[in-house]
Write an enzyme that holds these catalytic residues in place. Sequence first.
Site, PDB file in Angstrom:
ATOM      1  N   CYS A   1      -5.250  -8.547 -29.307  1.00  0.00           N
ATOM      2  CA  CYS A   1      -4.679  -7.888 -27.945  1.00  0.00           C
ATOM      3  C   CYS A   1      -5.063  -6.392 -28.029  1.00  0.00           C
ATOM      4  O   CYS A   1      -6.358  -5.873 -27.963  1.00  0.00           O
ATOM      5  CB  CYS A   1      -3.301  -8.043 -27.743  1.00  0.00           C
ATOM      6  SG  CYS A   1      -2.992  -8.034 -25.948  1.00  0.00           S
TER       7      CYS A   1
ATOM      8  N   HIS B   1      -3.213 -13.929 -28.081  1.00  0.00           N
ATOM      9  CA  HIS B   1      -2.384 -13.706 -29.243  1.00  0.00           C
ATOM     10  C   HIS B   1      -2.453 -15.071 -30.014  1.00  0.00           C
ATOM     11  O   HIS B   1      -1.453 -16.059 -29.960  1.00  0.00           O
ATOM     12  CB  HIS B   1      -1.069 -13.418 -29.163  1.00  0.00           C
ATOM     13  CG  HIS B   1      -0.914 -11.860 -28.723  1.00  0.00           C
ATOM     14  ND1 HIS B   1      -0.423 -11.030 -29.492  1.00  0.00           N
ATOM     15  CD2 HIS B   1      -0.679 -11.504 -27.535  1.00  0.00           C
ATOM     16  CE1 HIS B   1      -0.380  -9.983 -28.931  1.00  0.00           C
ATOM     17  NE2 HIS B   1      -0.532 -10.233 -27.643  1.00  0.00           N
TER      18      HIS B   1
ATOM     19  N   GLU C   1      -1.811 -15.642 -32.982  1.00  0.00           N
ATOM     20  CA  GLU C   1      -0.816 -16.137 -34.146  1.00  0.00           C
ATOM     21  C   GLU C   1       0.220 -16.765 -33.657  1.00  0.00           C
ATOM     22  O   GLU C   1       1.054 -17.609 -34.457  1.00  0.00           O
ATOM     23  CB  GLU C   1      -0.070 -14.633 -34.545  1.00  0.00           C
ATOM     24  CG  GLU C   1       0.592 -14.018 -33.517  1.00  0.00           C
ATOM     25  CD  GLU C   1      -0.268 -12.886 -32.773  1.00  0.00           C
ATOM     26  OE1 GLU C   1      -1.364 -13.118 -32.577  1.00  0.00           O
ATOM     27  OE2 GLU C   1       0.603 -11.950 -32.082  1.00  0.00           O
TER      28      GLU C   1
HETATM   29  N1  GLN Z   1      -0.791  -2.491 -24.369  1.00  0.00           N
HETATM   30  C1  GLN Z   1      -1.927  -3.434 -23.983  1.00  0.00           C
HETATM   31  C2  GLN Z   1      -1.743  -4.044 -22.731  1.00  0.00           C
HETATM   32  O1  GLN Z   1      -0.781  -4.139 -22.060  1.00  0.00           O
HETATM   33  C3  GLN Z   1      -1.799  -4.350 -25.246  1.00  0.00           C
HETATM   34  C4  GLN Z   1      -0.962  -5.433 -25.173  1.00  0.00           C
HETATM   35  C5  GLN Z   1      -0.809  -6.222 -26.620  1.00  0.00           C
HETATM   36  O2  GLN Z   1      -1.334  -5.960 -27.740  1.00  0.00           O
HETATM   37  N2  GLN Z   1       0.118  -7.178 -26.615  1.00  0.00           N
HETATM   38  O3  GLN Z   1      -2.877  -4.639 -22.211  1.00  0.00           O
END
Ligand code: GLN
Length: 539
Positions: free
Chosen positions: A381, A507, A509
């Site tokens: 992310c 994600h 994970e």
């Molecule tokens: N802050 C970033 C976004 O909102 C990444 C979010 C994250 O890593 N879950 O896109």
Amino acid sequence: MAKYIFVTGGVVSSLGKGIATASIGLLLKSRGMKVTLQKFDPYINVDPGTMSPFQHGEVFVTEDGAETDLDLGHYERFINENLTRNHNLTTGQIYNSVIEKERKGVFLGGTIQVVPHITNEIKDRIRKFANSVDVIITEIGGTVGDIESLPFLEAARQMQIEEGRNNVIYIHLTLVPFIETSLEYKTKPTQHSVKELQSLGIQPDIILCRTKLPLPQDSKDKIALFCNVPKQAVIEAIDVADIYEVPLLFAKQGLDRLIVNLLHIKNIVPKPKLVNWENYIYKSKHPEVKIPIGICGKYAKLRDSYKSVIEATYHAATNLNVKADLHWIESETVNSDCVKEKLAGLAGIIIPGGFGVRGIEGKIATIEYFRKNKIPFLGLCIGLQCAVIEFARDECGMAEANSTEFNPKTKYPVIYLLPAQRGKRKKGGTMRLGKYPTSIKKNTIAYECYEKSIIWERHRHRYEVNNRFISVLQKHGLVVSGIYEKDKLVEIIELKNHPFFLATQFHPEFTSRPLRPNPLFTGFVKAVKAYAQKSNLYT
Ligand code: GLN
């Protein structure tokens, strides 16, 4: 007819109630029952999505896009099933829904009260699963004695009256401290917390005792006597190196038998079938080698914030017969001057998700080091977003490239707000959340890992790669190996001529399980193992 188990906690928090609950779920499932697990959180927030990681740890995202308590991650990993927003409830949600009904006139002029209206709402949420499973296991968050958890405990008490004694039981997890100076176990805190529970009308049927060392029989006998339970209902929950061992230790003490008898469950598999689980534990205890993997994030001191990332790394490593020796790097402490000194000796790095500008430059410097030195890198992310920024700055001549999250006025907004997010003011459940499909390009690392053209993973973000810059990034060698076709969003990036440089907007994970590790984590750990071997970095 469904059976109900309530799990409460006493003495102190952080005793591992979520893991105990998940372990009970696995044991019953392994005896052929259909189970589900549910967590009640007594705080007033509607969900943990708006809470700081300092307060709450990781926010676990379900397939259907709910932002939930990290215990749901344990539940999914132990029972190997996908849960939903109905599996995590908070006081905020319960009150919200009762107040909405009141505004609609549902209560026909009645006075709305904690008992029965709030408790009825809680019971309805438990019974929602009654037709689809054999056993519903409900964990009540917090510690018995907290003001906030009273309505949940009251609802749990009423359930036994309404459903019958043979259909509802209570399991209480407490702490039995060992006093080093007198070399004694102390049962008094357990006695007090059970008294507190009894004063609310709940008599626990089983007491799980968290201890550092094996609990002597006389302490167990004392707990049984003072807490009004049979001796065999006092079960030891000893500290373990690997959380996945807990169900095996419970099974050894006959916990599943005890539950099955108390709930009068008939015609089921006589013993838990856990051969694969036992093999996993064996592997976890007998790794061939140890490999050093770094995790670089803003909350390096707060391990709970990265729970699923840690677990996913362990799942992949254990299945590859290695031990992941995790090293924590606080992103704020890294810069291009000290990066080598801080990160040398690692055979791979993970940059997990995050929000806000703090520590971003440290993550970017870290990625540059792993990219240029050809050491495995996995970005998640914000990890993908930082990798794109680093690549744009260093390889594409856009020294001021940034995300509009970190610099709204940047000249090169290579990462910017998702169109669907523009103008959104409301916080809470408003990000791009939950599972979406990614189309994967053939002949890429991503395809090699997943061996599939379409995969589904879970998301939690507001920003994305700005398609305006894709052609220039690609021209300089960045490979976009996964996209969300419908809105043309970048989901996976990677590099050629590197042992493993891959980052995802989703994600991965969240979908990893001990017996079914996520393919990207497996690919990454394989590359780390190879790099460690080549570079003599086994620890
Ligand atoms: N802050 C970033 C976004 O909102 C990444 C979010 C994250 O890593 N879950 O896109």
